[in-house]
Design an enzyme around this catalytic site. Structure first.
Site, PDB file in Angstrom:
ATOM      1  N   HIS A  50     -16.664-105.199  19.414  1.00 26.31           N
ATOM      2  CA  HIS A  50     -17.069-105.251  18.023  1.00 26.31           C
ATOM      3  C   HIS A  50     -18.404-105.941  17.843  1.00 26.31           C
ATOM      4  O   HIS A  50     -18.652-106.939  18.523  1.00 26.31           O
ATOM      5  CB  HIS A  50     -15.990-106.014  17.225  1.00 26.31           C
ATOM      6  CG  HIS A  50     -16.211-105.976  15.760  1.00 26.31           C
ATOM      7  ND1 HIS A  50     -16.061-104.820  15.023  1.00 26.31           N
ATOM      8  CD2 HIS A  50     -16.586-106.945  14.900  1.00 26.31           C
ATOM      9  CE1 HIS A  50     -16.334-105.094  13.757  1.00 26.31           C
ATOM     10  NE2 HIS A  50     -16.658-106.364  13.653  1.00 26.31           N
ATOM     11  N   GLU A  91     -16.071 -98.645  19.362  1.00 29.11           N
ATOM     12  CA  GLU A  91     -14.750 -99.258  19.156  1.00 29.11           C
ATOM     13  C   GLU A  91     -13.812 -98.330  18.387  1.00 29.11           C
ATOM     14  O   GLU A  91     -12.595 -98.441  18.468  1.00 29.11           O
ATOM     15  CB  GLU A  91     -14.864-100.623  18.458  1.00 29.11           C
ATOM     16  CG  GLU A  91     -15.308-100.571  17.015  1.00 29.11           C
ATOM     17  CD  GLU A  91     -15.459-101.973  16.410  1.00 29.11           C
ATOM     18  OE1 GLU A  91     -14.534-102.780  16.520  1.00 29.11           O
ATOM     19  OE2 GLU A  91     -16.534-102.245  15.834  1.00 29.11           O
TER      20      GLU A  91
END
Ligand code: NDP
Length: 451
Positions: free
Chosen positions: A434, A439
């Site tokens: 992140h 992601e």
């Protein structure tokens, strides 16, 4: 019978060079013939110079974005000749490296065209040499349809050597090369019209990838016209004119055809020696890259399996292990990851949704479309997409498709997971990095139920 060589390779591109180097390291006496420049399409007039052009063209957007991050950027100007000169220097350097690879590995280089005379004999220049095995690695070449005036158009062979940067460019085709070059010229500031004969570009890709790329390149300024068929090309006082079947006329400084490639087998002597070719001229091979003649093998684009450099390299290595390493190995052509360096780029591995539904029946789709974080401070409206296709019965991830910045880089790692047969549960158990675009691949939980 004593032969001059254990292996004679025709074509010093990615597949041929790798096969000759590995065969030599396994003790084979190897020679290779190349009629153009050592390195092949990818290095000399394909992947490598293309990627450099993609980098060059993307700066335009980067300069614009920079202002919203606080930079004052003077009006940027691009110099085509500098790009061409620096690109040529780099290609010369790589060409030199390929020469060194061959000489360091004791592979004898013949810088001339080779033709096959019989199952163990090759004519190379004015010499006749014999080899226990012959490997055809002659690659492919651009094809252009027989449209009146086609001689005024360029292909991906010429595009890297234009004297001037064309201001108005027409790109014909909807495949990898067409989409990549439409983006390159658009980024470099040309007015670009891309003509595609069908309904949707990037045939064979997942339908959400096709739609997303069409949408994004259009937003960036490529005038994409579908169901557009050129009827003729003419020279005009200040450039070229391309007339479409519907009668409309487009004026341009350069017309680039990217309408596919065909295997380079003409005049190689294949028919006489009994090497079977398919309708489009591709050398027919078995899983071990052996042709219909026992002593003759073929790898890479000339076999028209998957026309990608890393695939040719794998086929070349499998050939060497099979023939000289005593370890027969058939290269597995499934789950080959690849990228299209469109803007934004595409990264794909595994099956498309349509292929998965046909092969597996019940599949679950996970799809996320979003505004990439970088765009939050810019005026840009670029969107990204991540899509997963999962076999409902086994939970195995069958395909992953990404459109967005660095998609080509991301898909390399995902390719390992898909090749290993990872399940959606295993994707879900993986912690996201992140904040990244990637992601999304491990954070999607809701099934997508749209079309
Ligand atoms: P592709 O086969 O990908 O695309 C050819 C395009 O031209 C298609 O859109 C096709 O339409 C269209 N076309 C074919 N014939 C005609 C015609 N007569 N008139 C009008 N349009 C036509 O070929 P490319 O040349 O783009 O690339 C060749 C190969 O090189 C690729 O398949 C890929 O394997 C490799 N490559 C890979 C790259 C990468 O990895 N990033 C980059 C560049 C190339 P239709 O869809 O209707 O058939």
């Amino acid at each position: 019978m004593a032969f001059d060589y254990d292996l004679f390779v025709i074509g010093a591109g990615s597949g041929g060079v790798r096969a000759s180097r590995i065969s030599s390291s396994m003790g084979a006496k190897v020679a290779i013939a190349e009629e153009f420049r050592v390195g092949g399409t990818c290095v000399i007039r394909g992947c490598v110079p293309k990627k450099l052009f993609v980098y060059a063209s993307h700066f335009a957007e980067d300069f614009e974005d920079a202002e919203n991050y606080g930079w004052t950027v003077p009006k940027a100007k691009h110099d085509w000749k500098t790009l061409i000169r620096n690109k040529d220097t780099e290609i010369d350097r790589l060409n030199g490296i390929y020469h060194t690879i061959l000489s360091n590995n004791n592979v004898e280089l013949y810088e001339s065209r080779a033709t096959i005379l019989d199952k163990n004999t090759v004519q190379v220049g004015d010499k006749t040499v014999t080899a226990k095995y012959i490997l055809i690695a002659t690659g492919g070449t651009p094809t252009m349809p027989d449209v009146p005036g086609i001689e005024h158009a360029i292909s991906s062979n010429e595009v890297f050597h234009l004297d001037e940067m064309p201001k108005r460019v027409v790109v014909v085709g909807g495949g990898y090369i067409a989409v990549e070059f439409a983006g390159i010229f658009n980024g470099l500031g040309a007015d670009v019209i891309q003509l595609y004969r069908g309904e949707q570009i990037l045939r064979g890709f997942d339908h959400h990838v096709q739609a997303m790329v069409a949408q994004e390149i259009t937003k960036k300024g490529v005038d994409l016209r579908t169901h557009a068929n050129p009827a003729k090309i003419e020279k005009t006082a200040d450039g070229l004119a391309i007339t479409l079947e519907d009668g409309s006329v487009i004026e341009a400084d350069a017309i680039m055809y990217a309408t596919g490639r065909r295997p380079n087998t003409e005049g190689l002597g294949l028919e006489a020696v009994g090497v079977e070719t398919s309708l489009n001229g591709a050398v027919v091979v078995d899983a071990f890259s052996k042709t219909t003649v026992d002593s003759i093998y073929a790898v890479g684009d000339v076999t028209d399996r998957i026309a990608l450099t890393p695939v040719a390299i794998h086929e070349g290595m499998a050939f060497a292990e099979t023939v000289f390493g005593g370890k027969p190995r058939a290269f597995d052509h499934s789950n080959v990851p690849s990228a299209v360096f469109s803007q934004p780029p595409v990264g794909s591995v595994g099956l498309t949704e349509l292929e998965a539904r046909l092969q597996f029946g019940e599949v679950d789709i996970y799809k996320s479309e979003f505004r990439p974080m970088k765009q939050t401070l810019t005026q840009g409206s670029e969107r990204a997409m991540v899509k997963l296709i999962v076999d409902r019965a086994t939970d195995r991830v069958l395909g992953v498709h990404i459109v967005g910045a660095d998609a080509g880089e991301i898909i390399q790692g995902i390719g390992i997971a898909v090749k290993c047969g990872a399940t959606k549960e295993q994707f879900d158990a993986t912690v996201g990095v992140h904040p990244t675009l990637a992601e999304e691949i491990v954070t999607m939980r809701e099934k997508y139920t749209g079309d």
